[in-house]
Design a protein around this motif. Structure first.
Motif, PDB file in Angstrom:
ATOM      1  N   PRO A  48       0.892  -1.147  -0.021  1.00 20.59           N
ATOM      2  CA  PRO A  48      -0.035  -0.035   0.143  1.00 20.59           C
ATOM      3  C   PRO A  48       0.719   1.233   0.135  1.00 20.59           C
ATOM      4  CG  PRO A  48      -0.568  -1.642   1.833  1.00 20.59           C
ATOM      5  CD  PRO A  48       0.680  -1.993   1.223  1.00 20.59           C
ATOM      6  N   SER A  49       0.480   2.175  -0.681  1.00 14.29           N
ATOM      7  CA  SER A  49       1.443   3.430  -0.879  1.00 14.29           C
ATOM      8  C   SER A  49       1.442   4.192   0.490  1.00 14.29           C
ATOM      9  CB  SER A  49       0.938   4.287  -1.982  1.00 14.29           C
ATOM     10  OG  SER A  49      -0.433   4.494  -1.697  1.00 14.29           O
ATOM     11  N   THR A  50       0.283   3.940   1.198  1.00 16.68           N
ATOM     12  CA  THR A  50       0.233   4.628   2.384  1.00 16.68           C
ATOM     13  C   THR A  50       1.110   4.046   3.591  1.00 16.68           C
ATOM     14  OG1 THR A  50      -1.616   3.241   3.087  1.00 16.68           O
ATOM     15  CG2 THR A  50      -2.129   5.807   2.188  1.00 16.68           C
ATOM     16  N   SER A  51       1.667   2.868   3.268  1.00 18.49           N
ATOM     17  CA  SER A  51       2.634   2.385   4.468  1.00 18.49           C
ATOM     18  C   SER A  51       3.942   2.386   3.941  1.00 18.49           C
ATOM     19  CB  SER A  51       2.278   0.881   4.573  1.00 18.49           C
ATOM     20  OG  SER A  51       2.679   0.216   3.452  1.00 18.49           O
ATOM     21  N   LEU A  52       4.261   3.003   2.645  1.00 22.62           N
ATOM     22  CA  LEU A  52       5.760   3.304   2.215  1.00 22.62           C
ATOM     23  C   LEU A  52       6.406   4.363   2.758  1.00 22.62           C
ATOM     24  CD1 LEU A  52       5.665   2.368  -1.554  1.00 22.62           C
ATOM     25  CD2 LEU A  52       6.840   1.180  -0.021  1.00 22.62           C
ATOM     26  N   LYS A  80      -5.385  -0.246  -7.993  1.00 26.78           N
ATOM     27  CA  LYS A  80      -6.424  -0.129  -6.781  1.00 26.78           C
ATOM     28  C   LYS A  80      -6.225  -1.179  -5.932  1.00 26.78           C
ATOM     29  CE  LYS A  80      -9.685   3.376  -8.405  1.00 26.78           C
ATOM     30  NZ  LYS A  80     -11.093   3.758  -8.559  1.00 26.78           N
ATOM     31  N   ASN A  81      -6.321  -1.076  -4.729  1.00 23.78           N
ATOM     32  CA  ASN A  81      -6.361  -2.149  -3.782  1.00 23.78           C
ATOM     33  C   ASN A  81      -7.731  -2.483  -3.634  1.00 23.78           C
ATOM     34  OD1 ASN A  81      -6.416  -3.607  -1.490  1.00 23.78           O
ATOM     35  ND2 ASN A  81      -5.433  -1.935   0.089  1.00 23.78           N
ATOM     36  N   PRO A  82      -7.830  -4.133  -4.091  1.00 24.11           N
ATOM     37  CA  PRO A  82      -9.193  -4.732  -4.320  1.00 24.11           C
ATOM     38  C   PRO A  82      -9.847  -4.914  -3.039  1.00 24.11           C
ATOM     39  CG  PRO A  82      -7.263  -6.253  -4.525  1.00 24.11           C
ATOM     40  CD  PRO A  82      -6.590  -5.023  -4.391  1.00 24.11           C
ATOM     41  N   ASP A  83      -9.240  -4.930  -1.777  1.00 20.01           N
ATOM     42  CA  ASP A  83      -9.767  -5.024  -0.602  1.00 20.01           C
ATOM     43  C   ASP A  83     -10.155  -3.617  -0.014  1.00 20.01           C
ATOM     44  OD1 ASP A  83      -9.193  -7.484  -0.397  1.00 20.01           O
ATOM     45  OD2 ASP A  83      -7.149  -7.198   0.506  1.00 20.01           O
ATOM     46  N   ASP A  84      -9.677  -2.491  -0.675  1.00 19.04           N
ATOM     47  CA  ASP A  84     -10.167  -1.011  -0.074  1.00 19.04           C
ATOM     48  C   ASP A  84      -9.700  -0.194  -1.438  1.00 19.04           C
ATOM     49  OD1 ASP A  84     -10.513   1.461   0.906  1.00 19.04           O
ATOM     50  OD2 ASP A  84      -8.742   1.117   2.582  1.00 19.04           O
ATOM     51  N   GLY A  85     -11.005   0.172  -1.932  1.00 18.47           N
ATOM     52  CA  GLY A  85     -11.008   0.842  -3.133  1.00 18.47           C
ATOM     53  C   GLY A  85     -10.736   2.103  -3.176  1.00 18.47           C
ATOM     54  N   ARG A  86     -10.352   2.872  -1.761  1.00 16.32           N
ATOM     55  CA  ARG A  86      -9.927   4.233  -1.732  1.00 16.32           C
ATOM     56  C   ARG A  86      -8.205   4.065  -1.563  1.00 16.32           C
ATOM     57  NH1 ARG A  86     -12.167   4.917   4.277  1.00 16.32           N
ATOM     58  NH2 ARG A  86     -11.238   2.810   4.183  1.00 16.32           N
ATOM     59  N   VAL A  88      -4.308   2.520  -2.857  1.00 14.80           N
ATOM     60  CA  VAL A  88      -3.654   2.272  -3.957  1.00 14.80           C
ATOM     61  C   VAL A  88      -2.561   1.040  -3.637  1.00 14.80           C
ATOM     62  CG1 VAL A  88      -2.105   2.881  -5.851  1.00 14.80           C
ATOM     63  CG2 VAL A  88      -4.171   4.067  -5.270  1.00 14.80           C
ATOM     64  N   LEU A  89      -2.462   0.245  -4.328  1.00 16.47           N
ATOM     65  CA  LEU A  89      -1.191  -0.705  -3.937  1.00 16.47           C
ATOM     66  C   LEU A  89      -0.306  -0.464  -5.229  1.00 16.47           C
ATOM     67  CD1 LEU A  89      -2.859  -4.095  -3.490  1.00 16.47           C
ATOM     68  CD2 LEU A  89      -1.895  -2.617  -1.956  1.00 16.47           C
ATOM     69  N   ILE A  90       1.087  -0.488  -4.619  1.00 13.57           N
ATOM     70  CA  ILE A  90       2.269  -0.252  -5.557  1.00 13.57           C
ATOM     71  C   ILE A  90       2.839  -1.672  -5.813  1.00 13.57           C
ATOM     72  CG2 ILE A  90       4.454   0.780  -5.738  1.00 13.57           C
ATOM     73  CD1 ILE A  90       2.121   2.650  -5.481  1.00 13.57           C
ATOM     74  N   TYR A  91       3.110  -2.190  -7.123  1.00  9.23           N
ATOM     75  CA  TYR A  91       3.672  -3.105  -7.512  1.00  9.23           C
ATOM     76  C   TYR A  91       5.006  -3.109  -8.331  1.00  9.23           C
ATOM     77  CZ  TYR A  91      -0.707  -5.532  -6.315  1.00  9.23           C
ATOM     78  OH  TYR A  91      -1.907  -6.158  -5.892  1.00  9.23           O
ATOM     79  N   LEU A  92       5.823  -3.794  -8.349  1.00  3.07           N
ATOM     80  CA  LEU A  92       7.000  -3.616  -9.332  1.00  3.07           C
ATOM     81  C   LEU A  92       6.867  -4.272 -10.420  1.00  3.07           C
ATOM     82  CD1 LEU A  92       9.894  -5.172  -6.485  1.00  3.07           C
ATOM     83  CD2 LEU A  92       9.135  -2.537  -7.023  1.00  3.07           C
ATOM     84  N   THR A  93       7.292  -3.727 -11.541  1.00  2.00           N
ATOM     85  CA  THR A  93       7.172  -4.082 -12.898  1.00  2.00           C
ATOM     86  C   THR A  93       8.433  -5.276 -12.959  1.00  2.00           C
ATOM     87  OG1 THR A  93       8.846  -2.692 -13.729  1.00  2.00           O
ATOM     88  CG2 THR A  93       6.342  -1.924 -13.754  1.00  2.00           C
ATOM     89  N   GLU A  94       8.452  -6.062 -14.072  1.00  4.42           N
ATOM     90  CA  GLU A  94       9.710  -6.952 -14.158  1.00  4.42           C
ATOM     91  C   GLU A  94      11.024  -6.040 -14.247  1.00  4.42           C
ATOM     92  OE1 GLU A  94      10.031 -10.226 -14.128  1.00  4.42           O
ATOM     93  OE2 GLU A  94       7.815  -9.971 -13.812  1.00  4.42           O
ATOM     94  N   PHE A  95      11.022  -4.958 -14.793  1.00  5.62           N
ATOM     95  CA  PHE A  95      12.157  -4.044 -14.733  1.00  5.62           C
ATOM     96  C   PHE A  95      12.314  -3.558 -13.087  1.00  5.62           C
ATOM     97  CE2 PHE A  95      14.263   0.396 -15.262  1.00  5.62           C
ATOM     98  CZ  PHE A  95      15.415  -0.112 -15.322  1.00  5.62           C
ATOM     99  N   GLY A  96      11.355  -3.642 -12.609  1.00  4.16           N
ATOM    100  CA  GLY A  96      11.371  -2.919 -11.319  1.00  4.16           C
ATOM    101  C   GLY A  96      12.102  -4.102 -10.374  1.00  4.16           C
ATOM    102  N   LYS A  97      11.770  -5.271 -10.492  1.00  2.00           N
ATOM    103  CA  LYS A  97      12.186  -6.378  -9.937  1.00  2.00           C
ATOM    104  C   LYS A  97      13.678  -6.699 -10.171  1.00  2.00           C
ATOM    105  CE  LYS A  97       7.897  -8.886  -9.412  1.00  2.00           C
ATOM    106  NZ  LYS A  97       6.963 -10.052 -10.003  1.00  2.00           N
ATOM    107  N   GLU A  98      14.124  -6.383 -11.397  1.00  2.00           N
ATOM    108  CA  GLU A  98      15.525  -6.529 -11.824  1.00  2.00           C
ATOM    109  C   GLU A  98      16.339  -5.561 -10.944  1.00  2.00           C
ATOM    110  OE1 GLU A  98      16.142  -5.998 -15.915  1.00  2.00           O
ATOM    111  OE2 GLU A  98      14.589  -7.473 -16.286  1.00  2.00           O
ATOM    112  N   MET A  99      15.710  -4.096 -10.972  1.00  2.00           N
ATOM    113  CA  MET A  99      16.608  -3.475 -10.141  1.00  2.00           C
ATOM    114  C   MET A  99      16.462  -3.203  -8.721  1.00  2.00           C
ATOM    115  SD  MET A  99      17.857  -1.095 -12.490  1.00  2.00           S
ATOM    116  CE  MET A  99      18.427   0.321 -11.318  1.00  2.00           C
ATOM    117  N   ARG A 100      15.205  -3.979  -8.244  1.00  2.00           N
ATOM    118  CA  ARG A 100      15.294  -4.292  -6.827  1.00  2.00           C
ATOM    119  C   ARG A 100      16.398  -5.236  -6.341  1.00  2.00           C
ATOM    120  NH1 ARG A 100      13.208  -8.050  -2.942  1.00  2.00           N
ATOM    121  NH2 ARG A 100      12.082  -6.585  -1.319  1.00  2.00           N
TER     122      ARG A 100
END
Length: 145
Positions: A48-52, A80-86, A88-100
């Motif tokens: 969740p973006s709010t926890s980052l 959008k967070n499926p459990d809470d429409g208000r 947002v969830l942040i996901y890594l792309t494949e490139f993001g996973k490589e950089m991670r």
């Protein structure tokens, strides 16, 4: 200053580490803040973006700017967070996973280099002292009115 204060030693050390991380990150066109964000995002379930912000110790404005840059570079995507429409969830792309993975390697290389040079008992004492300093700060007993 004749004697170095505790805060000076901590600040100077962290600034040296941050500079080193930024130099390494720049080799891949990145920054330390981006690397830290990549490491703070759950690579499987998103975060969740709010926890980052609290997790990274960043102000909302700085975090917002960092996430926007990461999105522009194709490192993350927002859903959008499926459990809470208000929220947002942040996901890594494949490139993001490589950089991670790259960011993780940079951090672990530093960790291994320090562990190679400093005896384990000294590191344990350092971590103990740092924890006590954080507890003292968290207790809000330093600047009592």
């Amino acid at each position: 200053m004749k004697e170095k204060t505790i805060d000076y030693v901590l600040r100077a050390t962290w600034m040296a580490i941050a500079k080193m991380y930024n130099e390494e990150a720049s080799k891949e066109g990145s920054t330390m803040a981006t690397g830290f964000a990549l490491l703070s995002i759950d690579p499987e379930n998103g975060t969740p973006s709010t926890s980052l912000g609290p997790k990274m110790g960043m102000e909302a404005t700085s975090l917002s700017r960092t996430l926007k840059t990461m999105e522009d570079k194709g490192l993350i995507m927002r859903k959008k967070n499926p459990d809470d429409g208000r929220s947002v969830l942040i996901y890594l792309t494949e490139f993001g996973k490589e950089m991670r993975d790259y960011s993780k390697k940079v951090v672990l290389t530093f960790d291994q280099a320090v562990r190679k040079e400093i005896p384990e008992e000294d590191l344990e004492k350092f971590i103990e002292v740092a924890s006590k300093i954080m507890d003292l700060i968290a207790s809000r007993k330093i600047y009592i009115e």
